[in-house]
Design an enzyme around this catalytic site. Structure first.
Site, mmCIF file in Angstrom:
data_model
loop_
_atom_site.group_PDB
_atom_site.id
_atom_site.type_symbol
_atom_site.label_atom_id
_atom_site.label_comp_id
_atom_site.label_asym_id
_atom_site.label_seq_id
_atom_site.Cartn_x
_atom_site.Cartn_y
_atom_site.Cartn_z
ATOM 1 N N LYS A 155 40.553 34.755 39.932
ATOM 2 C CA LYS A 155 39.724 35.917 40.253
ATOM 3 C C LYS A 155 38.607 35.572 41.242
ATOM 4 O O LYS A 155 38.089 36.445 41.929
ATOM 5 C CB LYS A 155 39.171 36.536 38.973
ATOM 6 C CG LYS A 155 40.272 37.194 38.154
ATOM 7 C CD LYS A 155 39.770 37.860 36.908
ATOM 8 C CE LYS A 155 40.896 38.586 36.188
ATOM 9 N NZ LYS A 155 41.912 37.653 35.632
HETATM 10 C C1 LIG Z 1 43.253 37.976 35.432
HETATM 11 C C2 LIG Z 1 44.176 36.851 35.209
HETATM 12 C C3 LIG Z 1 45.578 37.024 35.243
HETATM 13 C C4 LIG Z 1 46.229 38.375 35.445
HETATM 14 O O1 LIG Z 1 46.074 38.884 36.751
HETATM 15 P P1 LIG Z 1 46.317 40.438 37.044
HETATM 16 O O2 LIG Z 1 45.878 40.650 38.436
HETATM 17 O O3 LIG Z 1 45.464 41.181 36.055
HETATM 18 O O4 LIG Z 1 47.765 40.709 36.851
HETATM 19 C C5 LIG Z 1 46.379 35.908 35.052
HETATM 20 N N1 LIG Z 1 45.838 34.686 34.815
HETATM 21 C C6 LIG Z 1 44.512 34.482 34.772
HETATM 22 C C7 LIG Z 1 43.985 33.114 34.482
HETATM 23 C C8 LIG Z 1 43.630 35.553 34.971
HETATM 24 O O5 LIG Z 1 42.301 35.339 34.921
#
Ligand SMILES: *Cc1c(COP(=O)(O)O)cnc(C)c1O
Length: 512
Positions: free
Chosen positions: A118
């Site tokens: 993120k």
């Molecule tokens: C947020 C997140 C995901 C999922 O991503 P999306 O965009 O919500 O599908 C997967 N792995 C980690 C470590 C995350 O923080």
């Protein structure tokens, strides 16, 4: 002048038609509850793509994003600066490097400040917020309110700390996020960051955020903004690493017509949606694999057209624990041939019944766009253990779900990329079940245990949270004014002293 690239709501509201990038970023969600989508998807020709092969990550990102932003919104030089600054906060010079493991590639998305993917988007979003606010958009102020069960909160805080004009309030359920994740939020001492432990669950926190956005008077008063995964700028920022991966994989695999496939650990569908837009732009992508844990609403959809809400399962990959996927609406909109009326009807039916079923030609098209696989806890732990023992490579539980999907679909080969979305040291309790003892944690995470923390406990109540926000924002504005006032005194004092000095010198001279 109309912006060169425009966006509209998936649900077709007239007031939000042809919005600019700036409006889209600052608003987050549309007022008609739809999501912003670009009115046209730009394309990248083969020659142009080849000419990008020598660019570094930030340069590549700037070229891609410029196609969606336009110089009337952010001139090229400013765009390049925002992106370069964001990339500079990553620990790896390639930002998102690829590793070859077990005959396929792993795309490491966890070299940012909070060790999860993120960061890629939120470091940039923070830059865009600050840029638009400095130009006077929104009255120069934005109060971001978000709820988190873990990764989003810390990444948002890392992206927004110290950003001029921005206050950032993050709600999390007290005692229900992991200690590392809590410390990644509460050890940040910047004055514009306000952590709030709510006496309730993650759902309670989310309800409070929704409530605040529905309180129109409050929304206008504090200039409320959102950083959750439906913000278009987040999806857009993530397109870069699909292009980057394609270019790096084909640096060595030079066979003409090579297509690169991706397996993506998926929750809210934001990460993999970026891959979908890349393919629509012309990037030679083979398969896009939706990899889910036991919360498998998307897997059920892509297998048999059944998109129906079920209760949440708590798993060892908590960032993918969702019951519905907030970004899925964007894909459905395109699947409905960009028809807002068809999409609105689908979403309204889903909101009323918690169920949506597609079949026939439409489902077949969805199955051409995405493959899917599901990986349960036992399989996840097994993958973590095998990769450590056989290949000397550590996976976090989310990343392991993506790797398992490649294996399940018989896609372990040198044109396949599994996205690694977090560093394993963020999830020690889960990983320890597969690998014991754990490798040493990176110093940035180990250090958290010795640092001072700051957070406030708040009742599970919308009014209480609104009061908390008002108070913190006011305190900060007043402190800002006090600093300005103090500065004026200092300057005033210096001026008086200087005048007296000059007079004194003049007087002494005359006496001579
Ligand atoms: C947020 C997140 C995901 C999922 O991503 P999306 O965009 O919500 O599908 C997967 N792995 C980690 C470590 C995350 O923080």
């Amino acid at each position: 002048m109309a912006p060169s690239v425009t966006y509209s709501s998936t649900r077709g509201s007239a007031t939000e038609a042809s919005s600019s990038f700036r409006e889209v970023v600052l608003a987050g969600l549309c007022k008609d509850k739809g999501l912003f989508v670009p009115d046209t998807i730009p394309t990248v020709g083969r020659g142009e793509l080849e000419s990008w092969r020598t660019l570094n990550y930030a340069e590549l990102s700037t070229r891609i994003l410029a196609k969606y932003i336009g110089p009337d919104q952010v001139p090229a030089e400013d765009l390049s600066r925002i992106i370069t600054t964001a990339c500079g906060n990553f620990r790896h010079p390639q930002v998102t490097p690829l590793q070859k493991v077990n005959g396929h590639y792993v795309l490491e998305l966890f070299h940012g400040p909070t060790f999860a993917f993120k960061d890629v988007a939120l470091q940039m979003l923070g830059g865009f917020f600050e840029y638009f606010l400095k130009q006077g958009s929104n009255g120069g102020r934005l109060a971001v309110l978000g709820a988190t069960s873990g990764d989003t909160g810390s990444a948002a805080i890392a992206g927004l700390r110290g950003k001029e004009g921005v206050d950032c309030v993050i709600l999390y359920p007290k005692g229900r996020v992991s200690e590392i994740q809590e410390r990644q939020m509460t050890t940040i001492m910047d004055e514009n960051i306000h952590c709030c432990a709510v006496e309730g669950t993650f759902d309670d926190c989310q309800d409070i955020v929704k409530g605040a956005f529905q309180d129109a008077a409050f929304r206008d008063e504090v200039k409320l903004g959102a950083v959750n995964s439906i913000n278009w700028a987040r999806v857009l920022a993530q397109t870069t690493y699909y292009f980057w991966s394609y270019l790096r994989v084909t640096d060595t695999n030079k066979e003409p017509g090579t297509k690169v496939s991706f397996s993506v650990p998926t929750g809210n569908f934001g990460d993999i949606l970026a891959g979908y837009y890349c393919r629509r732009m012309g990037l030679p992508i083979g398969e896009l694999v939706v990899a889910t844990n036991e919360n498998d609403i998307l897997h059920r959809f892509f297998q048999n057209g059944d998109y129906s809400r079920r209760d949440i399962n708590k798993t060892i990959s908590p960032s993918m624990d969702i019951c519905v996927s907030s970004n899925f609406e964007r894909y459905l909109f395109h699947l409905m041939d960009d028809d807002p009326e068809k999409l609105s009807n689908l979403m309204k039916a889903f909101e009323a019944t918690s169920r949506l079923t597609l079949s026939g030609r439409t489902l077949a098209r969805a199955q051409e766009d995405f493959k899917s696989a599901k990986c349960d806890t036992a399989q996840t732990l097994d993958v973590i253990k095998t990769y450590k023992e056989k290949h000397g490579y550590m996976l976090c539980p989310h990343s392991a779900v993506g790797v398992s999907a490649l294996d399940q679909l018989d896609m372990v080969k040198d044109t396949s990329v599994a996205l690694a979305t977090a560093h394993e040291a963020k999830f020690p309790d889960a990983v320890k079940m597969a690998v014991n003892p754990l490798p040493e944690a990176p110093p940035e995470l180990a250090r958290l245990w010795k640092m001072k923390t700051r957070s406030q406990v708040c009742d599970n109540d919308l009014a209480a949270v609104e009061d908390f926000m008002r108070k913190r924002i006011r305190e900060r504005l007043e402190r800002g004014k006090a600093v300005v006032q103090y500065g004026k005194w200092v300057l005033g004092g210096a001026f008086v002293a200087a005048v007296l000095g000059v007079v004194a010198v003049a007087v002494t001279r005359r006496k001579r």
